[in-house]
Motif scaffolding. Structure first.
Motif, short mmCIF file in Angstrom:
data_model
loop_
_atom_site.label_atom_id
_atom_site.label_comp_id
_atom_site.label_asym_id
_atom_site.label_seq_id
_atom_site.Cartn_x
_atom_site.Cartn_y
_atom_site.Cartn_z
N ASN A 36 0.81 -1.21 0.00
CA ASN A 36 0.00 0.00 0.00
C ASN A 36 0.85 1.27 0.00
O ASN A 36 1.74 1.43 -0.82
CB ASN A 36 -0.99 -0.03 1.16
N ARG A 60 -0.67 -8.39 -4.43
CA ARG A 60 -1.85 -7.69 -4.93
C ARG A 60 -1.59 -7.09 -6.31
O ARG A 60 -0.49 -6.64 -6.62
CB ARG A 60 -2.23 -6.56 -3.98
N ARG A 61 -2.63 -7.08 -7.10
CA ARG A 61 -2.56 -6.53 -8.45
C ARG A 61 -2.08 -5.07 -8.44
O ARG A 61 -1.24 -4.66 -9.23
CB ARG A 61 -3.93 -6.63 -9.12
N GLU A 62 -2.61 -4.29 -7.50
CA GLU A 62 -2.24 -2.87 -7.46
C GLU A 62 -0.76 -2.68 -7.12
O GLU A 62 -0.14 -1.70 -7.55
CB GLU A 62 -3.13 -2.07 -6.50
N GLU A 63 -0.17 -3.61 -6.37
CA GLU A 63 1.26 -3.53 -6.10
C GLU A 63 2.06 -3.71 -7.39
O GLU A 63 3.02 -2.97 -7.64
CB GLU A 63 1.67 -4.60 -5.08
N MET A 65 0.99 -3.02 -10.36
CA MET A 65 0.75 -1.82 -11.17
C MET A 65 1.66 -0.67 -10.73
O MET A 65 2.23 0.03 -11.57
CB MET A 65 -0.72 -1.42 -11.10
#
Length: 96
Positions: A36, A60-63, A65
């Motif tokens: 995060n 996590r996908r957002e990591e 990205m």
């Protein structure tokens, strides 16, 4: 940070981070476990100090990205994933 596995290792004081980024041997990447906002902060610190980092155990996908975008902008960053993050999900909980 993943509080269940790394709370005791968490460093909240950015001056400690700064000292580490200044003094860690330049021939070696700095290994981090960050999620995060902490991931964004450590990526920024690596760019400020022009240091290589390796983000351990992303999940996590957002990591992915955020890391991809940081690399696109010149960050010296690599990352790794643990096999259970690739192969297991919440549907596996009952059998564990």
């Amino acid at each position: 940070l993943d509080m269940a596995t790394s709370k005791m290792l968490q460093i909240d004081d950015l001056t400690v981070w700064m000292q580490h980024f200044e003094t860690w041997p330049k021939d070696y990447p700095i290994l981090v476990r960050a999620e995060n906002k902490t991931l964004a902060a450590v990526l920024m610190m690596s760019m400020l100090y022009d240091r290589s980092i390796h983000v351990c155990s992303i999940s996590r996908r957002e990591e992915i990205m955020v890391i991809r975008e940081a690399k696109r902008r010149g960050a010296k960053v690599t990352c790794g994933v643990s096999p259970h993050h690739l192969l297991l999900d919440e549907t596996d909980l009952a059998g564990i």
